[in-house]
Design a protein around this motif. Structure first.
Motif, PDB file in Angstrom:
ATOM      1  N   GLU A 252      36.191 -15.166  -6.414  1.00 20.93           N
ATOM      2  CA  GLU A 252      35.100 -15.078  -7.377  1.00 20.93           C
ATOM      3  C   GLU A 252      33.906 -14.359  -6.759  1.00 20.93           C
ATOM      4  N   GLU A 253      33.324 -13.437  -7.517  1.00 23.52           N
ATOM      5  CA  GLU A 253      32.157 -12.682  -7.048  1.00 23.52           C
ATOM      6  C   GLU A 253      31.025 -13.607  -6.642  1.00 23.52           C
ATOM      7  N   GLN A 254      30.857 -14.676  -7.392  1.00 24.34           N
ATOM      8  CA  GLN A 254      29.768 -15.613  -7.134  1.00 24.34           C
ATOM      9  C   GLN A 254      29.905 -16.243  -5.745  1.00 24.34           C
ATOM     10  N   LEU A 255      31.127 -16.530  -5.352  1.00 24.89           N
ATOM     11  CA  LEU A 255      31.368 -17.109  -4.035  1.00 24.89           C
ATOM     12  C   LEU A 255      30.925 -16.148  -2.936  1.00 24.89           C
TER      13      LEU A 255
ATOM     14  N   ARG B  47      26.348 -13.535   1.214  1.00 28.16           N
ATOM     15  CA  ARG B  47      25.932 -12.150   1.395  1.00 28.16           C
ATOM     16  C   ARG B  47      24.794 -11.998   2.412  1.00 28.16           C
ATOM     17  N   HIS B  48      23.772 -12.812   2.282  1.00 33.18           N
ATOM     18  CA  HIS B  48      22.608 -12.715   3.166  1.00 33.18           C
ATOM     19  C   HIS B  48      22.996 -12.993   4.620  1.00 33.18           C
TER      20      HIS B  48
ATOM     21  N   LYS C 112      32.730 -17.370  10.229  1.00 29.34           N
ATOM     22  CA  LYS C 112      34.140 -17.534  10.571  1.00 29.34           C
ATOM     23  C   LYS C 112      34.773 -18.643   9.728  1.00 29.34           C
ATOM     24  N   GLU C 113      34.060 -19.744   9.560  1.00 32.77           N
ATOM     25  CA  GLU C 113      34.571 -20.844   8.729  1.00 32.77           C
ATOM     26  C   GLU C 113      34.751 -20.382   7.286  1.00 32.77           C
ATOM     27  N   PHE C 114      33.784 -19.649   6.788  1.00 30.96           N
ATOM     28  CA  PHE C 114      33.861 -19.126   5.422  1.00 30.96           C
ATOM     29  C   PHE C 114      35.064 -18.195   5.266  1.00 30.96           C
TER      30      PHE C 114
ATOM     31  N   GLY D 165      29.427  -5.973  13.468  1.00 30.21           N
ATOM     32  CA  GLY D 165      28.526  -5.066  12.759  1.00 30.21           C
ATOM     33  C   GLY D 165      29.072  -4.613  11.418  1.00 30.21           C
ATOM     34  N   GLU D 166      30.387  -4.639  11.267  1.00 27.66           N
ATOM     35  CA  GLU D 166      31.004  -4.213  10.011  1.00 27.66           C
ATOM     36  C   GLU D 166      31.429  -5.378   9.112  1.00 27.66           C
ATOM     37  N   LEU D 167      31.072  -6.604   9.473  1.00 31.65           N
ATOM     38  CA  LEU D 167      31.458  -7.746   8.632  1.00 31.65           C
ATOM     39  C   LEU D 167      30.837  -7.667   7.238  1.00 31.65           C
ATOM     40  N   PHE D 168      29.640  -7.131   7.146  1.00 32.37           N
ATOM     41  CA  PHE D 168      29.029  -6.982   5.829  1.00 32.37           C
ATOM     42  C   PHE D 168      29.827  -5.989   4.985  1.00 32.37           C
TER      43      PHE D 168
END
Length: 182
Positions: free
Chosen positions: A38-41, A46-47, A113-115, A159-162
């Motif tokens: 889900e996009e909301q998740l 994001r931040h 990592k947990e997420f 650095g590329e996780l976002f």
């Protein structure tokens, strides 16, 4: 950076409030969707992904190499792209981001990592592709690039996780559901 006891308590309570709010959304949607997030998740984290990526990008001086980019998805369509992302996350968690000492170097890393672990376990576990040969080829190319970076590879990955989160949103997301509690 020193935090007051009250500040740490507020931070801890905020973390648990966010995770409690996310918990209902982390339930699998296998009954009506396969391999969808889900996009909301994704928006909830994001931040933190952005802040962590910014930290690592200050260390990562290689601006020419991209791990998460067009090459990763070359020759793939549909769920194949989501499958590749799931496999990349699994590889990152098991190999690149595994050392505990990284948690002291990068804020939010443990939480991210947990997420990601919950994300692939509950939302992306059914991701598959008919063209595993091409998908595995693309993943192996990513691993080769990472090996060439050697010690700088960890900073590149973090650095590329976002960008990874953005690609999950692009290739694996589903619009918000209208279920109660969402």
């Amino acid at each position: 950076m020193m935090y007051s006891l009250q500040g740490l308590a507020v931070l801890a309570l905020s973390y648990f409030a966010i995770m409690a709010n996310c918990a209902p959304r982390l339930k699998s949607k296998r009954s009506n969707m396969v391999c969808r997030v889900e996009e909301q998740l994704l928006r909830y984290m994001r931040h933190k992904f952005h802040a962590l990526s910014d930290e690592a990008q200050k260390i990562d001086t290689d601006t020419d190499t991209r791990l998460i980019g067009r090459d990763l998805f070359q020759g793939l369509r549909g769920q194949g792209k989501c499958y590749v992302l799931k496999e990349v996350i699994d590889f990152y968690l098991g190999n690149v981001l595994a050392p505990e000492e990284l948690h002291t170097k990068y804020s939010h890393l443990k939480e991210i990592k947990e997420f990601l672990a919950l994300l692939i376990k509950r939302h992306m576990s059914d991701c598959n592709t008919e063209d595993r040969t091409q998908a595995n080829h693309n993943i192996n190319l990513l691993k080769q690039k990472l090996n060439q970076l050697s010690e700088k590879g960890v900073a590149k990955v973090i650095g590329e996780l976002f960008m990874l989160l953005q690609e999950i949103g692009k290739h694996c997301s589903a619009p918000p559901t209208n279920e109660p509690g969402h």
